[in-house]
Write a protein that holds these residues in place. Structure first.
Motif, PDB file in Angstrom:
ATOM      1  N   THR A  22      -6.793 -50.379  53.719  1.00  0.00           N
ATOM      2  CA  THR A  22      -7.003 -50.580  52.325  1.00  0.00           C
ATOM      3  C   THR A  22      -6.857 -51.994  51.936  1.00  0.00           C
ATOM      4  O   THR A  22      -6.530 -52.843  52.532  1.00  0.00           O
ATOM      5  CB  THR A  22      -5.995 -49.729  51.580  1.00  0.00           C
ATOM      6  N   ASP A  23      -7.108 -52.199  50.663  1.00  0.00           N
ATOM      7  CA  ASP A  23      -6.773 -53.449  50.101  1.00  0.00           C
ATOM      8  C   ASP A  23      -5.492 -53.612  49.435  1.00  0.00           C
ATOM      9  O   ASP A  23      -5.019 -52.718  48.743  1.00  0.00           O
ATOM     10  CB  ASP A  23      -7.741 -53.698  48.708  1.00  0.00           C
ATOM     11  N   ILE A  24      -4.840 -54.740  49.824  1.00  0.00           N
ATOM     12  CA  ILE A  24      -3.164 -54.704  49.451  1.00  0.00           C
ATOM     13  C   ILE A  24      -3.204 -54.699  47.759  1.00  0.00           C
ATOM     14  O   ILE A  24      -2.135 -53.975  47.452  1.00  0.00           O
ATOM     15  CB  ILE A  24      -2.968 -56.190  49.816  1.00  0.00           C
ATOM     16  N   TYR A  25      -4.086 -54.912  46.919  1.00  0.00           N
ATOM     17  CA  TYR A  25      -3.722 -54.585  45.662  1.00  0.00           C
ATOM     18  C   TYR A  25      -3.705 -53.179  45.393  1.00  0.00           C
ATOM     19  O   TYR A  25      -2.934 -52.804  44.185  1.00  0.00           O
ATOM     20  CB  TYR A  25      -4.977 -55.389  44.675  1.00  0.00           C
ATOM     21  N   PHE A  26      -4.156 -52.180  46.198  1.00  0.00           N
ATOM     22  CA  PHE A  26      -3.747 -50.911  45.900  1.00  0.00           C
ATOM     23  C   PHE A  26      -2.085 -50.271  46.424  1.00  0.00           C
ATOM     24  O   PHE A  26      -1.643 -49.835  45.598  1.00  0.00           O
ATOM     25  CB  PHE A  26      -4.683 -49.910  46.460  1.00  0.00           C
ATOM     26  N   LYS A  27      -1.517 -51.047  47.026  1.00  0.00           N
ATOM     27  CA  LYS A  27      -0.345 -50.975  47.608  1.00  0.00           C
ATOM     28  C   LYS A  27       0.547 -51.670  46.453  1.00  0.00           C
ATOM     29  O   LYS A  27       1.523 -51.157  45.872  1.00  0.00           O
ATOM     30  CB  LYS A  27       0.003 -51.753  48.835  1.00  0.00           C
ATOM     31  N   ARG A  28       0.003 -52.740  46.020  1.00  0.00           N
ATOM     32  CA  ARG A  28       1.090 -53.310  44.873  1.00  0.00           C
ATOM     33  C   ARG A  28       0.771 -52.557  43.540  1.00  0.00           C
ATOM     34  O   ARG A  28       1.863 -52.396  42.863  1.00  0.00           O
ATOM     35  CB  ARG A  28       0.308 -55.006  44.544  1.00  0.00           C
ATOM     36  N   THR A  29      -0.181 -52.119  43.309  1.00  0.00           N
ATOM     37  CA  THR A  29      -0.518 -51.299  42.066  1.00  0.00           C
ATOM     38  C   THR A  29       0.549 -50.160  42.171  1.00  0.00           C
ATOM     39  O   THR A  29       1.197 -49.669  41.208  1.00  0.00           O
ATOM     40  CB  THR A  29      -2.009 -50.680  41.869  1.00  0.00           C
ATOM     41  N   LYS A  30       0.360 -49.391  43.484  1.00  0.00           N
ATOM     42  CA  LYS A  30       1.386 -48.306  43.635  1.00  0.00           C
ATOM     43  C   LYS A  30       2.812 -48.620  43.291  1.00  0.00           C
ATOM     44  O   LYS A  30       3.630 -47.748  42.554  1.00  0.00           O
ATOM     45  CB  LYS A  30       1.284 -47.440  45.035  1.00  0.00           C
ATOM     46  N   LYS A  31       3.152 -49.740  43.856  1.00  0.00           N
ATOM     47  CA  LYS A  31       4.890 -50.093  43.380  1.00  0.00           C
ATOM     48  C   LYS A  31       4.920 -50.152  42.172  1.00  0.00           C
ATOM     49  O   LYS A  31       6.081 -49.978  41.596  1.00  0.00           O
ATOM     50  CB  LYS A  31       4.882 -51.411  44.412  1.00  0.00           C
ATOM     51  N   ILE A  32       4.148 -50.888  41.618  1.00  0.00           N
ATOM     52  CA  ILE A  32       4.171 -51.279  39.871  1.00  0.00           C
ATOM     53  C   ILE A  32       4.206 -49.925  39.333  1.00  0.00           C
ATOM     54  O   ILE A  32       5.424 -49.781  38.566  1.00  0.00           O
ATOM     55  CB  ILE A  32       3.166 -52.146  39.619  1.00  0.00           C
ATOM     56  N   LEU A  33       3.362 -49.034  39.552  1.00  0.00           N
ATOM     57  CA  LEU A  33       3.266 -47.759  38.683  1.00  0.00           C
ATOM     58  C   LEU A  33       4.726 -47.025  39.010  1.00  0.00           C
ATOM     59  O   LEU A  33       5.410 -46.503  38.144  1.00  0.00           O
ATOM     60  CB  LEU A  33       2.248 -46.869  39.130  1.00  0.00           C
ATOM     61  N   ARG A  34       5.172 -47.045  40.252  1.00  0.00           N
ATOM     62  CA  ARG A  34       6.495 -46.526  40.662  1.00  0.00           C
ATOM     63  C   ARG A  34       7.599 -46.996  39.871  1.00  0.00           C
ATOM     64  O   ARG A  34       8.387 -46.155  39.056  1.00  0.00           O
ATOM     65  CB  ARG A  34       6.842 -46.433  41.938  1.00  0.00           C
ATOM     66  N   GLU A  35       7.647 -48.345  39.791  1.00  0.00           N
ATOM     67  CA  GLU A  35       8.856 -49.066  39.049  1.00  0.00           C
ATOM     68  C   GLU A  35       8.715 -48.934  37.632  1.00  0.00           C
ATOM     69  O   GLU A  35       9.693 -48.786  36.824  1.00  0.00           O
ATOM     70  CB  GLU A  35       8.614 -50.651  39.390  1.00  0.00           C
ATOM     71  N   ALA A  36       7.508 -48.533  37.163  1.00  0.00           N
ATOM     72  CA  ALA A  36       7.268 -48.347  35.591  1.00  0.00           C
ATOM     73  C   ALA A  36       7.308 -47.095  35.235  1.00  0.00           C
ATOM     74  O   ALA A  36       7.185 -46.711  33.994  1.00  0.00           O
ATOM     75  CB  ALA A  36       5.719 -49.055  35.313  1.00  0.00           C
ATOM     76  N   GLY A  37       7.562 -45.906  36.188  1.00  0.00           N
ATOM     77  CA  GLY A  37       7.877 -44.694  35.678  1.00  0.00           C
ATOM     78  C   GLY A  37       6.577 -44.123  35.526  1.00  0.00           C
ATOM     79  O   GLY A  37       6.611 -43.054  34.907  1.00  0.00           O
ATOM     80  N   LEU A  38       5.476 -44.608  36.324  1.00  0.00           N
ATOM     81  CA  LEU A  38       4.245 -43.751  36.190  1.00  0.00           C
ATOM     82  C   LEU A  38       3.683 -43.222  37.219  1.00  0.00           C
ATOM     83  O   LEU A  38       2.455 -42.910  37.397  1.00  0.00           O
ATOM     84  CB  LEU A  38       3.231 -44.968  35.562  1.00  0.00           C
ATOM     85  N   SER A  39       4.824 -42.850  38.218  1.00  0.00           N
ATOM     86  CA  SER A  39       4.236 -42.290  39.494  1.00  0.00           C
ATOM     87  C   SER A  39       3.678 -40.973  39.361  1.00  0.00           C
ATOM     88  O   SER A  39       2.972 -40.610  40.431  1.00  0.00           O
ATOM     89  CB  SER A  39       5.229 -42.425  40.592  1.00  0.00           C
ATOM     90  N   ASP A  40       3.892 -40.263  38.358  1.00  0.00           N
ATOM     91  CA  ASP A  40       3.309 -39.054  38.214  1.00  0.00           C
ATOM     92  C   ASP A  40       1.955 -38.911  37.168  1.00  0.00           C
ATOM     93  O   ASP A  40       1.496 -37.789  36.997  1.00  0.00           O
ATOM     94  CB  ASP A  40       4.208 -37.832  37.778  1.00  0.00           C
ATOM     95  N   LEU A  41       1.397 -40.099  37.107  1.00  0.00           N
ATOM     96  CA  LEU A  41       0.198 -40.226  36.405  1.00  0.00           C
ATOM     97  C   LEU A  41      -0.746 -39.205  36.957  1.00  0.00           C
ATOM     98  O   LEU A  41      -1.095 -39.726  38.132  1.00  0.00           O
ATOM     99  CB  LEU A  41       0.111 -41.710  36.122  1.00  0.00           C
ATOM    100  N   LYS A  42      -1.434 -38.438  36.163  1.00  0.00           N
ATOM    101  CA  LYS A  42      -2.854 -37.579  36.915  1.00  0.00           C
ATOM    102  C   LYS A  42      -4.011 -38.146  36.216  1.00  0.00           C
ATOM    103  O   LYS A  42      -4.049 -38.765  35.083  1.00  0.00           O
ATOM    104  CB  LYS A  42      -2.490 -36.251  36.425  1.00  0.00           C
ATOM    105  N   VAL A  43      -4.810 -38.441  37.117  1.00  0.00           N
ATOM    106  CA  VAL A  43      -6.260 -39.066  37.014  1.00  0.00           C
ATOM    107  C   VAL A  43      -7.354 -38.063  37.322  1.00  0.00           C
ATOM    108  O   VAL A  43      -7.268 -37.410  38.241  1.00  0.00           O
ATOM    109  CB  VAL A  43      -6.242 -40.476  37.548  1.00  0.00           C
TER     110      VAL A  43
END
Ligand code: PCP
Length: 394
Positions: A22-43
């Motif tokens: 994968t591209d590293i920015y997806f890993k970083r995006t996931k970490k940010i969303l987790r930290e920001a309490g958005l890990s259950d965001l449905k899309v």
């Protein structure tokens, strides 16, 4: 020898499935969303092509099976047009619905697999259409990294190639490879007649005997030698005339055809290979029986699929959203009275007869819920659709 051992740089199936390819920015995006309490965001993410390669009006959608293999076990729903569907600009091809966290990092590999296979399948389909019933064999593996050989051969076959050369095609998707002899065999003997005879003696029971007739002499001379050596055992000849000697290829082929007919061998087929593209197919299709095509299918213009969030779920409501330049809202594709219609997710087309849905559910909560078609079923589906489209030669 001390030091670093050489290695083959291909991602493993496990790395691909685990989202490591994968591209590293997806890993970083996931970490940010987790930290920001958005890990259950449905899309809902949509895959589509907002542009086509220059001169292309349509493309073939291929690679779905690999995407399902990547997503299997992740808690997502997948809706898609069937593999092999001919599609046009801006049509919705696939919707992946689920918690973004569960599949974000697969975007790179999903698009990579779809773009790779759709690019090859589309090039093969265009050539199959242009060949007007003459045979197209895919010989393009040598233009690609070996890690992708089964995927490349599968895509070329799905697109309409009548045969592929890769040995792994048999193991991976049950298609027996085709091919007779390289120049190396003839050079190894230093005598084309010995090479042809050895080939016929060993293989004529399992494969048509096609003699390569361009190694040391003029094609006309070598065809006469092949007839003398093999007589009725000769099924076909292949002209891989070097580009430096090529000149008027059509006239060379016409002369060979004349000679074969004159000698009573009108049944002997003529194949051409080496540097064959769309123009050459159109130029030669009336005088040859088939083409071996490599680089122009393997490295065809890339079908630019992209994957965008088109809806997010907030408080149990789906909200239509997208980046600018893309149309918000998940969409479905239908056929209505022979015409293609795109609707929003919860709408049905206003169709006088019953609309045929092309967007079909393939995966529920990580489980595949439909029988997957064979490569021959997909190929036949492509060939049926090819009757309804045209190709402007590049
Ligand atoms: C043919 C030709 C190209 C192969 C097929 C694909 O191979 O010389 O290398 O062609 P394309 O990429 O130009 O479309 P062979 O004649 O079997 O090659 P070799 O010289 O290795 O015997």
């Amino acid at each position: 020898m001390q030091g670093r051992r050489p290695r083959i740089y291909s991602a493993s199936k496990d790395e691909i499935k685990a989202g490591e390819a994968t591209d590293i920015y997806f890993k970083r995006t996931k970490k940010i969303l987790r930290e920001a309490g958005l890990s259950d965001l449905k899309v809902r993410m949509e895959i589509h092509a907002y542009s086509m390669p220059k001169g292309y009006e349509w493309a073939v959608f291929a690679g779905l099976e690999e995407v399902l293999a990547m997503l299997e076990g992740r808690k997502v729903n997948v809706y898609s047009v069937p593999e092999g569907t001919i599609f046009y600009k801006k049509e919705p091809l696939m919707i992946i619905e689920g918690t973004y966290e569960d599949f974000a990092e697969l975007e790179t590999a999903i698009l990579g697999a779809l773009r790779f296979s759709s690019t090859i399948a589309t090039a093969a389909a265009r050539m199959k259409k242009l060949a007007n019933g003459k045979t197209i064999l895919f010989f393009g593996l040598r233009a690609l990294h070996p890690a992708v050989y089964p995927a490349a051969d599968r895509a070329a076959y799905i697109g309409g190639a009548d045969g592929v050369s890769g040995v792994l095609a048999e193991k991976y998707f049950g298609v027996t490879p085709k091919g007779t002899m390289p120049h190396a065999l003839i050079i190894a003997f230093g005598d084309q007649t010995k090479a042809w005879k050895w080939f016929a003696d060993l293989f004529e029971k399992e494969t048509p005997v096609i003699a390569l007739v361009d190694t040391f002499n003029d094609e006309r001379v070598e065809v006469e030698m092949a007839l003398q050596t093999l007589g009725d055992r000769l099924w076909g000849v292949r002209l891989d005339t070097p580009s430096s000697r090529r000149g008027k290829m059509k006239e060379i082929v016409e002369e060979i055809r004349w000679l074969l007919n004159l000698k009573g061998y009108s049944n002997v087929k003529i194949f051409v290979s080496g540097g064959i593209g769309e123009k050459q197919i159109v130029e030669l299709r009336d005088v040859v029986d088939g083409f071996g095509v490599g680089t122009s299918i393997a490295s065809a213009p890339n079908v630019d699929l992209s994957m965008d969030i088109v809806e997010i779920n907030r408080g149990d409501r789906w909200i239509k959203i997208s980046k600018r330049g893309k149309l918000p809202g998940a969409k479905k594709l239908y056929k209505c009275n022979g015409k293609r219609v795109v609707t929003l997710w919860d709408e049905e087309p206003d169709c006088p007869s019953k609309p045929e849905p092309l967007t079909i559910k393939y995966m529920e909560n990580g489980e595949i819920i439909r029988e997957l078609p064979s490569v021959d079923d997909i190929r036949n589906y492509v060939i049926r659709q090819l009757e309804e489209v045209s190709v402007e030669v590049l």
